[in-house]
Design a protein around this motif. Sequence first.
Motif, PDB file in Angstrom:
ATOM      1  N   HIS A 257      57.637  44.486  22.126  1.00  0.00           N
ATOM      2  CA  HIS A 257      57.070  45.420  21.156  1.00  0.00           C
ATOM      3  C   HIS A 257      58.072  46.479  20.715  1.00  0.00           C
ATOM      4  N   GLN A 258      59.261  46.483  21.352  1.00  0.00           N
ATOM      5  CA  GLN A 258      60.252  47.483  21.019  1.00  0.00           C
ATOM      6  C   GLN A 258      61.353  46.872  20.171  1.00  0.00           C
ATOM      7  N   ALA A 259      61.487  47.369  18.968  1.00  0.00           N
ATOM      8  CA  ALA A 259      62.467  46.789  18.040  1.00  0.00           C
ATOM      9  C   ALA A 259      63.898  47.001  18.513  1.00  0.00           C
ATOM     10  N   ASP A 260      64.124  48.058  19.311  1.00  0.00           N
ATOM     11  CA  ASP A 260      65.492  48.379  19.720  1.00  0.00           C
ATOM     12  C   ASP A 260      66.132  47.250  20.522  1.00  0.00           C
ATOM     13  N   GLY A 261      65.344  46.475  21.265  1.00  0.00           N
ATOM     14  CA  GLY A 261      65.902  45.432  22.101  1.00  0.00           C
ATOM     15  C   GLY A 261      66.188  44.150  21.360  1.00  0.00           C
ATOM     16  N   PHE A 262      65.769  44.060  20.100  1.00  0.00           N
ATOM     17  CA  PHE A 262      65.881  42.808  19.366  1.00  0.00           C
ATOM     18  C   PHE A 262      67.316  42.468  18.973  1.00  0.00           C
ATOM     19  N   GLU A 263      68.115  43.466  18.635  1.00  0.00           N
ATOM     20  CA  GLU A 263      69.440  43.175  18.105  1.00  0.00           C
ATOM     21  C   GLU A 263      70.285  42.402  19.113  1.00  0.00           C
ATOM     22  N   SER A 264      70.164  42.790  20.392  1.00  0.00           N
ATOM     23  CA  SER A 264      70.916  42.086  21.426  1.00  0.00           C
ATOM     24  C   SER A 264      70.486  40.625  21.513  1.00  0.00           C
ATOM     25  N   ILE A 265      69.177  40.372  21.462  1.00  0.00           N
ATOM     26  CA  ILE A 265      68.649  39.005  21.513  1.00  0.00           C
ATOM     27  C   ILE A 265      69.132  38.203  20.315  1.00  0.00           C
ATOM     28  N   ILE A 266      69.082  38.802  19.144  1.00  0.00           N
ATOM     29  CA  ILE A 266      69.505  38.107  17.925  1.00  0.00           C
ATOM     30  C   ILE A 266      70.980  37.743  18.007  1.00  0.00           C
ATOM     31  N   ASN A 267      71.814  38.699  18.437  1.00  0.00           N
ATOM     32  CA  ASN A 267      73.245  38.422  18.563  1.00  0.00           C
ATOM     33  C   ASN A 267      73.513  37.300  19.554  1.00  0.00           C
ATOM     34  N   PHE A 268      72.827  37.363  20.704  1.00  0.00           N
ATOM     35  CA  PHE A 268      73.032  36.344  21.734  1.00  0.00           C
ATOM     36  C   PHE A 268      72.552  34.978  21.249  1.00  0.00           C
ATOM     37  N   ASP A 269      71.388  34.933  20.603  1.00  0.00           N
ATOM     38  CA  ASP A 269      70.860  33.672  20.081  1.00  0.00           C
ATOM     39  C   ASP A 269      71.820  33.050  19.069  1.00  0.00           C
ATOM     40  N   ARG A 270      72.321  33.855  18.164  1.00  0.00           N
ATOM     41  CA  ARG A 270      73.236  33.337  17.133  1.00  0.00           C
ATOM     42  C   ARG A 270      74.538  32.850  17.753  1.00  0.00           C
ATOM     43  N   LEU A 271      75.049  33.608  18.699  1.00  0.00           N
ATOM     44  CA  LEU A 271      76.291  33.214  19.378  1.00  0.00           C
ATOM     45  C   LEU A 271      76.083  31.881  20.109  1.00  0.00           C
ATOM     46  N   SER A 272      74.962  31.780  20.836  1.00  0.00           N
ATOM     47  CA  SER A 272      74.680  30.572  21.612  1.00  0.00           C
ATOM     48  C   SER A 272      74.543  29.353  20.719  1.00  0.00           C
ATOM     49  N   ARG A 273      73.783  29.491  19.652  1.00  0.00           N
ATOM     50  CA  ARG A 273      73.547  28.337  18.774  1.00  0.00           C
ATOM     51  C   ARG A 273      74.824  27.911  18.042  1.00  0.00           C
ATOM     52  N   THR A 274      75.666  28.880  17.723  1.00  0.00           N
ATOM     53  CA  THR A 274      76.948  28.522  17.103  1.00  0.00           C
ATOM     54  C   THR A 274      77.807  27.731  18.076  1.00  0.00           C
ATOM     55  N   VAL A 275      77.823  28.150  19.346  1.00  0.00           N
ATOM     56  CA  VAL A 275      78.564  27.409  20.374  1.00  0.00           C
ATOM     57  C   VAL A 275      78.027  25.987  20.486  1.00  0.00           C
ATOM     58  N   HIS A 276      76.706  25.843  20.537  1.00  0.00           N
ATOM     59  CA  HIS A 276      76.108  24.507  20.654  1.00  0.00           C
ATOM     60  C   HIS A 276      76.466  23.640  19.449  1.00  0.00           C
ATOM     61  N   MET A 277      76.373  24.216  18.267  1.00  0.00           N
ATOM     62  CA  MET A 277      76.666  23.441  17.056  1.00  0.00           C
ATOM     63  C   MET A 277      78.119  22.968  17.055  1.00  0.00           C
ATOM     64  N   LEU A 278      79.042  23.839  17.403  1.00  0.00           N
ATOM     65  CA  LEU A 278      80.454  23.468  17.423  1.00  0.00           C
ATOM     66  C   LEU A 278      80.727  22.386  18.468  1.00  0.00           C
ATOM     67  N   ASN A 279      80.097  22.509  19.625  1.00  0.00           N
ATOM     68  CA  ASN A 279      80.302  21.504  20.676  1.00  0.00           C
ATOM     69  C   ASN A 279      79.626  20.177  20.344  1.00  0.00           C
ATOM     70  N   TYR A 280      78.614  20.237  19.481  1.00  0.00           N
ATOM     71  CA  TYR A 280      77.890  19.013  19.124  1.00  0.00           C
ATOM     72  C   TYR A 280      78.648  18.182  18.087  1.00  0.00           C
ATOM     73  N   LEU A 281      79.525  18.815  17.352  1.00  0.00           N
ATOM     74  CA  LEU A 281      80.222  18.124  16.258  1.00  0.00           C
ATOM     75  C   LEU A 281      80.900  16.826  16.690  1.00  0.00           C
ATOM     76  N   PRO A 282      81.592  16.787  17.836  1.00  0.00           N
ATOM     77  CA  PRO A 282      82.263  15.530  18.217  1.00  0.00           C
ATOM     78  C   PRO A 282      81.322  14.361  18.470  1.00  0.00           C
ATOM     79  N   ILE A 283      80.020  14.626  18.690  1.00  0.00           N
ATOM     80  CA  ILE A 283      79.105  13.511  18.944  1.00  0.00           C
ATOM     81  C   ILE A 283      78.093  13.312  17.818  1.00  0.00           C
ATOM     82  N   THR A 284      78.305  13.966  16.685  1.00  0.00           N
ATOM     83  CA  THR A 284      77.361  13.811  15.576  1.00  0.00           C
ATOM     84  C   THR A 284      77.446  12.438  14.931  1.00  0.00           C
TER      85      THR A 284
END
Length: 291
Positions: free
Chosen positions: A88-115
């Motif tokens: 319910h606290q908006a202040d904590g969202f930015e950290s989650i958003i940054n981490f989610d985006r960083l994580s998904r970018t890592v997954h996407m880059l690592n997935y490229l060799p097996i696409t």
Amino acid sequence: MPLQNLVDYFNDRFGQEHRSSFRPFLLEDGAISALFGQIKIGSVFSPIRQALKPAEIIGHASKLKVSTHEVQYLYSDEIENLLSNHPHQADGFESIINFDRLSRTVHMLNYLPITHLQGVLFLEVDPRHILGVKKDHGAYFEEVIGQCGLETKNVVIIMSVNSHYARHYQELITGLDNYRRRGYQIALKFEYVAQESQSFDLITKLSPNYVSLSARHLEQVRDNALFEKLHDLKALVVSTGGQTILQQIDQKKSESLARTTGFDLVQGSYYERLSASAFLPELAEAAGALY
């Protein structure tokens, strides 16, 4: 585009967005990782298979591989923020958003060799990320996907269904619909199937492409109505045009449960322990045919 060029691109982009010289993405021994505070995150992929034809892989589920990093970079307090759970606290969202985006970018880059397998990549998104982004869900990551030369239809956005967020279900549905409008596929992940109106209503309203359950959790549950509940769930998902997945299958009994209750797709270490030749009797048993 070579992986190193993509790593340089996303490091430059990160620097521009955060007005920083920090470069979180690393390419080491052919694998991509990223630094977030004092942790290093990488990728582990697990095949999603046809339940009746487990030799056929339709995509891969991604999971974070986390290790510590000895040097303290930017966001020294991010881990503490990340682990805090105050939806319910908006202040904590930015950290989650940054981490989610960083994580998904890592997954996407690592997935490229097996696409070349032409499958889809299942990526989990934290509900707090969906609630924290007020509009244009998926727009940021659509640019990442495009830069990697892929399309949003190759990506399945997974959201874990948690009763803690029940009061926010409509906002979550709206956010997931925004992803869908951009071409992403959608999956709902349940720990256990309970015949609760809220859970079933969520499936009915969202009509996800996939609904998944955890075999590990089902193994621990003593419920005489389990088979009935699984059949009801299967019928509901089919009626909305989706497919069911039983994940974290580690034992033969869970593999048998997946087949007898009609799950469409499966995932887990049980299948990874089988050799390619061992799949033949599995297929014969599942299809009731002789090889």
